[in-house]
Design a protein around this motif. Structure first.
Motif, PDB file in Angstrom:
ATOM      1  N   ASP A 185       0.879  -1.152   0.000  1.00  0.00           N
ATOM      2  CA  ASP A 185       0.000   0.000   0.000  1.00  0.00           C
ATOM      3  C   ASP A 185       0.925   1.211   0.000  1.00  0.00           C
ATOM      4  O   ASP A 185       1.949   1.206   0.688  1.00  0.00           O
ATOM      5  CB  ASP A 185      -0.881  -0.010   1.266  1.00  0.00           C
ATOM      6  N   PRO A 186       0.612   2.257  -0.796  1.00  0.00           N
ATOM      7  CA  PRO A 186       1.496   3.433  -0.800  1.00  0.00           C
ATOM      8  C   PRO A 186       1.794   3.966   0.596  1.00  0.00           C
ATOM      9  O   PRO A 186       2.897   4.450   0.870  1.00  0.00           O
ATOM     10  CB  PRO A 186       0.716   4.452  -1.635  1.00  0.00           C
ATOM     11  N   ARG A 187       0.835   3.839   1.504  1.00  0.00           N
ATOM     12  CA  ARG A 187       1.016   4.399   2.843  1.00  0.00           C
ATOM     13  C   ARG A 187       2.002   3.606   3.683  1.00  0.00           C
ATOM     14  O   ARG A 187       2.414   4.072   4.760  1.00  0.00           O
ATOM     15  CB  ARG A 187      -0.344   4.472   3.534  1.00  0.00           C
ATOM     16  N   TRP A 188       2.397   2.426   3.230  1.00  0.00           N
ATOM     17  CA  TRP A 188       3.410   1.659   3.956  1.00  0.00           C
ATOM     18  C   TRP A 188       4.751   2.390   3.981  1.00  0.00           C
ATOM     19  O   TRP A 188       5.668   1.978   4.691  1.00  0.00           O
ATOM     20  CB  TRP A 188       3.573   0.278   3.350  1.00  0.00           C
ATOM     21  N   ALA A 189       4.855   3.453   3.199  1.00  0.00           N
ATOM     22  CA  ALA A 189       6.078   4.265   3.251  1.00  0.00           C
ATOM     23  C   ALA A 189       6.055   5.249   4.408  1.00  0.00           C
ATOM     24  O   ALA A 189       7.071   5.891   4.684  1.00  0.00           O
ATOM     25  CB  ALA A 189       6.247   5.025   1.932  1.00  0.00           C
ATOM     26  N   LEU A 190       4.927   5.385   5.082  1.00  0.00           N
ATOM     27  CA  LEU A 190       4.786   6.364   6.175  1.00  0.00           C
ATOM     28  C   LEU A 190       4.928   5.675   7.529  1.00  0.00           C
ATOM     29  O   LEU A 190       4.491   4.530   7.692  1.00  0.00           O
ATOM     30  CB  LEU A 190       3.430   7.062   6.075  1.00  0.00           C
ATOM     31  N   PRO A 191       5.488   6.342   8.513  1.00  0.00           N
ATOM     32  CA  PRO A 191       5.704   5.710   9.826  1.00  0.00           C
ATOM     33  C   PRO A 191       4.424   5.150  10.443  1.00  0.00           C
ATOM     34  O   PRO A 191       4.443   4.100  11.091  1.00  0.00           O
ATOM     35  CB  PRO A 191       6.278   6.859  10.675  1.00  0.00           C
ATOM     36  N   ILE A 236       4.517  -1.219  -3.148  1.00  0.00           N
ATOM     37  CA  ILE A 236       4.175  -0.103  -2.259  1.00  0.00           C
ATOM     38  C   ILE A 236       3.870   1.191  -3.023  1.00  0.00           C
ATOM     39  O   ILE A 236       2.886   1.859  -2.754  1.00  0.00           O
ATOM     40  CB  ILE A 236       5.301   0.105  -1.218  1.00  0.00           C
ATOM     41  N   GLU A 237       4.702   1.604  -3.953  1.00  0.00           N
ATOM     42  CA  GLU A 237       4.459   2.742  -4.831  1.00  0.00           C
ATOM     43  C   GLU A 237       4.102   4.032  -4.073  1.00  0.00           C
ATOM     44  O   GLU A 237       3.020   4.600  -4.244  1.00  0.00           O
ATOM     45  CB  GLU A 237       3.371   2.401  -5.859  1.00  0.00           C
ATOM     46  N   PRO A 238       5.007   4.541  -3.248  1.00  0.00           N
ATOM     47  CA  PRO A 238       4.706   5.738  -2.437  1.00  0.00           C
ATOM     48  C   PRO A 238       4.580   7.016  -3.239  1.00  0.00           C
ATOM     49  O   PRO A 238       4.111   8.026  -2.722  1.00  0.00           O
ATOM     50  CB  PRO A 238       5.897   5.809  -1.481  1.00  0.00           C
ATOM     51  N   TYR A 239       4.969   6.981  -4.504  1.00  0.00           N
ATOM     52  CA  TYR A 239       4.937   8.184  -5.329  1.00  0.00           C
ATOM     53  C   TYR A 239       3.520   8.616  -5.695  1.00  0.00           C
ATOM     54  O   TYR A 239       3.331   9.667  -6.306  1.00  0.00           O
ATOM     55  CB  TYR A 239       5.768   7.981  -6.601  1.00  0.00           C
ATOM     56  N   ASN A 250      11.636  13.640  -0.821  1.00  0.00           N
ATOM     57  CA  ASN A 250      12.793  13.202  -0.030  1.00  0.00           C
ATOM     58  C   ASN A 250      12.376  12.772   1.378  1.00  0.00           C
ATOM     59  O   ASN A 250      12.935  11.821   1.940  1.00  0.00           O
ATOM     60  CB  ASN A 250      13.838  14.314   0.039  1.00  0.00           C
ATOM     61  N   ALA A 251      11.409  13.473   1.945  1.00  0.00           N
ATOM     62  CA  ALA A 251      10.925  13.097   3.274  1.00  0.00           C
ATOM     63  C   ALA A 251      10.233  11.743   3.225  1.00  0.00           C
ATOM     64  O   ALA A 251      10.400  10.910   4.129  1.00  0.00           O
ATOM     65  CB  ALA A 251       9.973  14.167   3.812  1.00  0.00           C
ATOM     66  N   VAL A 252       9.456  11.504   2.161  1.00  0.00           N
ATOM     67  CA  VAL A 252       8.783  10.206   2.013  1.00  0.00           C
ATOM     68  C   VAL A 252       9.811   9.103   1.826  1.00  0.00           C
ATOM     69  O   VAL A 252       9.703   8.012   2.407  1.00  0.00           O
ATOM     70  CB  VAL A 252       7.786  10.239   0.838  1.00  0.00           C
ATOM     71  N   LEU A 292     -12.052   6.788   0.058  1.00  0.00           N
ATOM     72  CA  LEU A 292     -12.347   5.695  -0.873  1.00  0.00           C
ATOM     73  C   LEU A 292     -11.137   4.812  -1.192  1.00  0.00           C
ATOM     74  O   LEU A 292     -11.293   3.589  -1.312  1.00  0.00           O
ATOM     75  CB  LEU A 292     -12.962   6.251  -2.152  1.00  0.00           C
ATOM     76  N   PRO A 293      -9.921   5.368  -1.380  1.00  0.00           N
ATOM     77  CA  PRO A 293      -8.793   4.463  -1.659  1.00  0.00           C
ATOM     78  C   PRO A 293      -8.610   3.382  -0.593  1.00  0.00           C
ATOM     79  O   PRO A 293      -8.297   2.234  -0.909  1.00  0.00           O
ATOM     80  CB  PRO A 293      -7.593   5.410  -1.720  1.00  0.00           C
ATOM     81  N   GLU A 294      -8.817   3.730   0.668  1.00  0.00           N
ATOM     82  CA  GLU A 294      -8.722   2.731   1.736  1.00  0.00           C
ATOM     83  C   GLU A 294      -9.878   1.733   1.657  1.00  0.00           C
ATOM     84  O   GLU A 294      -9.680   0.520   1.779  1.00  0.00           O
ATOM     85  CB  GLU A 294      -8.721   3.438   3.086  1.00  0.00           C
ATOM     86  N   LEU A 295     -11.084   2.226   1.424  1.00  0.00           N
ATOM     87  CA  LEU A 295     -12.257   1.340   1.369  1.00  0.00           C
ATOM     88  C   LEU A 295     -12.192   0.405   0.169  1.00  0.00           C
ATOM     89  O   LEU A 295     -12.739  -0.696   0.206  1.00  0.00           O
ATOM     90  CB  LEU A 295     -13.537   2.183   1.318  1.00  0.00           C
ATOM     91  N   PHE A 296     -11.531   0.840  -0.900  1.00  0.00           N
ATOM     92  CA  PHE A 296     -11.399   0.016  -2.095  1.00  0.00           C
ATOM     93  C   PHE A 296      -9.974  -0.543  -2.236  1.00  0.00           C
ATOM     94  O   PHE A 296      -9.544  -0.887  -3.339  1.00  0.00           O
ATOM     95  CB  PHE A 296     -11.737   0.826  -3.351  1.00  0.00           C
TER      96      PHE A 296
END
Length: 583
Positions: free
Chosen positions: A93-99, A132-135, A145-147, A557-561
């Motif tokens: 999930d893209p958010r897996w790049a966040l703490p 993951i695709e955090p972009y 850079n922070a991500v 919606l991205p989380e729900l789907f």
């Protein structure tokens, strides 16, 4: 009899080796796919494994659904190993790049290792694969850079958790990551390649060695893999990509794609790092026609390329659609710049624009050109409830012919990307007296629309779809009318007119049937929401709640789907109502 016994002895020896040592993932000559529909293994995965055998697949990235019993995974992985197919647990999930979401990534690792600790050797996963695709995160646009820094920190924790597990670890990366630096210095690609056993480069193109083909785009990663002694897989795409046809093999058949991939493998064989190919993803790949034209038992012959309507130039936009409808045909003609300013303000990348077919082509050229330059894809739109009736088919075809002729007459960045229909025949008196006849004529008109559109163009065919049409059957078929329409179109815009995202009567809840159909069919689906004042109930529209509240619900919606690869983005009905909405 001696030969037969010898074969059985060989099989027994192979099974014994698997029992003693587990199944080794293939290292050279990999042919893999992503499988996001975990429910396919609930019956043992017979259909999936038959496809794997037919297509020569020897590695499956299988998304993990922790709600399934472990016995389901044991049966599938064992059967895959018996067919010489390795299985890697897939998650991301893209958010897996966040703490904040580190625990979810570690949860995949813990689940897989706990499973392998108790599963029989022949049923153990061979690896873990991350997508993951955090972009795609909004934070990436603000400060990539922070991500990258927090992503690297999360991945380091993941790698520490899996250290010593014996699992092969892989990760997806885009071909353009070499343009970013890791927090430790050096390229981000090199940091990722050093950490993982293999990387899969998402080189999503359908040409091999053109200037922007797969080989030039992935050369840096292959050279880096050669130097580091790492395995590199090349990923290609078969998903329909509206407006980005150059990024996918969608529209071609399996035979054509296999010929291209065979040539690709041969040309990349000089790289010691090149270890094979990965096709995204199983469902879209499976739905490609085996050979011939556009699919079907008796496909029509391909038209002469000289007669084809030229394609629109690809628009450089985010893959997640964010759009609206322009229903007043004179709006583009009189207030085109206002529409574009609004689109830029709202960060839109997609417009359905109703056309006035009495206008000369010059009326639309500047607007579409400027929209394209702003990263906005424009689809021509038309429709009326009576277009469902056979007598009105010529009106539909008039729109088709206008758009084709327009696209032939203008430059590539001035062309429409598709034709979108809004036909709602259930408001007609005929629907109340004989809905079966109306549905039959409607389906026939839609079929004629797609056939006419596709015979000499790659224009996208799309339509608006009410969420409750799934309760009707397609004419002469034991299949939902909604499913039939999703199958026939390139994409649909699902009118999920609710003003809350979650809950049984929220946007996600009322969309579940159609989202399920689209997932099964490998078709994109857009979620359409309403901003117009509605007198059927306050829950239908965001009119009373306002624009800011709507944005908050759409952001959910991205989380729900998250388990629905068909979900492609949102469109708001419509420009005039949104422009004048409450804050």
């Amino acid at each position: 009899m001696i030969v037969k016994n010898s074969r059985w002895l060989a099989v027994l020896l192979i099974l014994a080796a698997v029992l003693l040592t587990g199944f080794d993932s293939p290292s050279k000559g990999v042919k893999a796919t992503w499988v996001w529909q975990t429910e396919l293994i609930e019956d043992g995965g017979e259909h999936l494994l038959d496809f794997a055998h037919k297509e020569g697949i020897n590695l499956i990235y299988l998304q993990i659904n922790r709600d399934l019993p472990k016995e389901t995974y044991e049966t599938f992985v064992r059967r895959a190993h018996e067919g010489n197919v390795a299985v890697h647990a897939l998650g991301g999930d893209p958010r897996w790049a966040l703490p904040k979401y580190l625990d979810r990534m570690l949860g995949l690792a813990e689940w897989t290792m706990d499973y392998n600790a108790v599963a029989p050797p022949e049923s153990r996963f061979d690896g873990i694969h991350l997508d993951i695709e955090p972009y795609v995160l909004p934070q990436w646009e603000e400060d990539p850079n922070a991500v990258i820094q927090t992503w690297e920190s999360n991945l380091t924790a993941f790698l520490g958790k899996t250290s010593g597990s014996g699992l092969e670890l892989g990760i997806d990366i885009p071909f353009w990551f070499d343009g970013y630096s890791s927090s430790e210095g050096g390229s981000l690609n090199e940091w990722l390649m050093r950490q993982f056993d293999h990387i899969t480069v998402l080189a999503y193109r359908n040409e091999i060695d053109s200037d922007y083909g797969i080989i030039p785009l992935s050369r840096d990663e292959l050279d880096l893999g050669d130097r580091l002694g790492k395995k590199v897989l090349i990923g290609v795409n078969t998903k329909q990509m509206p407006g980005e046809s150059h990024t996918t093999f969608y529209g071609r058949n399996k035979e054509q794609m296999n010929q291209s991939l065979s040539a690709l493998s041969e040309q990349l064989s000089s790289h010691s790092s090149f270890s094979g190919l990965v096709i995204h993803d199983f469902r879209y790949w499976e739905n490609m026609p085996d050979e011939g034209g556009s699919g079907g038992d008796n496909p029509d012959p391909e038209p002469d390329p000289g007669d084809m309507v030229p394609d629109a130039e690809p628009v450089n936009r985010d893959q997640t659609v964010r759009g609206t409808y322009i229903w007043e045909a004179n709006q583009v003609l009189q207030n085109g710049q206002e529409i574009l300013d609004f689109a830029k303000e709202k960060k839109l990348n997609w417009l359905y624009v109703r056309l006035d077919l009495q206008q000369p082509f010059s009326a639309y050229r500047t607007f579409v050109k400027e929209a394209s330059a702003a990263g906005i894809e424009v689809h021509a739109m038309g429709g009326h409830p009576v277009w469902a009736l056979q007598e009105s088919r010529p009106k539909m075809m008039k729109l088709v012919n206008y758009v084709k002729d327009y696209n032939r007459a203008v430059d590539g960045d001035e062309r429409f990307h598709g034709i979108h229909l809004d036909i709602e025949p259930y408001v007609l008196p005929e629907w109340k007296t004989d809905d079966k006849r109306v549905i039959s004529e409607w389906a026939s008109n839609l079929d004629a629309f797609v056939t006419e559109l596709k015979k000499d163009s790659h224009l996208q065919a799309s339509m608006d779809l009410a969420v409750w049409l799934d309760k009707y059957k397609a004419p002469g078929e034991d299949v939902s009318l909604s499913k039939w329409m999703i199958q026939r179109m390139d994409h649909v815009s699902l009118m999920a007119f609710r003003n809350t995202a979650a809950g049984s009567n929220g946007i996600a809840g009322v969309s579940k049937e159609e989202i399920g159909f689209a997932n099964e069919l490998g078709k994109p689906i857009l979620i359409s929401v309403e901003m117009k004042e509605n007198y059927e109930g306050a829950h239908i529209s965001f009119f009373e709640k306002g624009a800011e509240y709507m944005e908050g619900e759409l952001a959910k919606l991205p989380e729900l789907f998250s388990n629905s690869p068909s979900y492609t983005g949102n469109v708001v009905h419509a420009y005039d109502y949104w422009r004048n909405a409450k804050p």
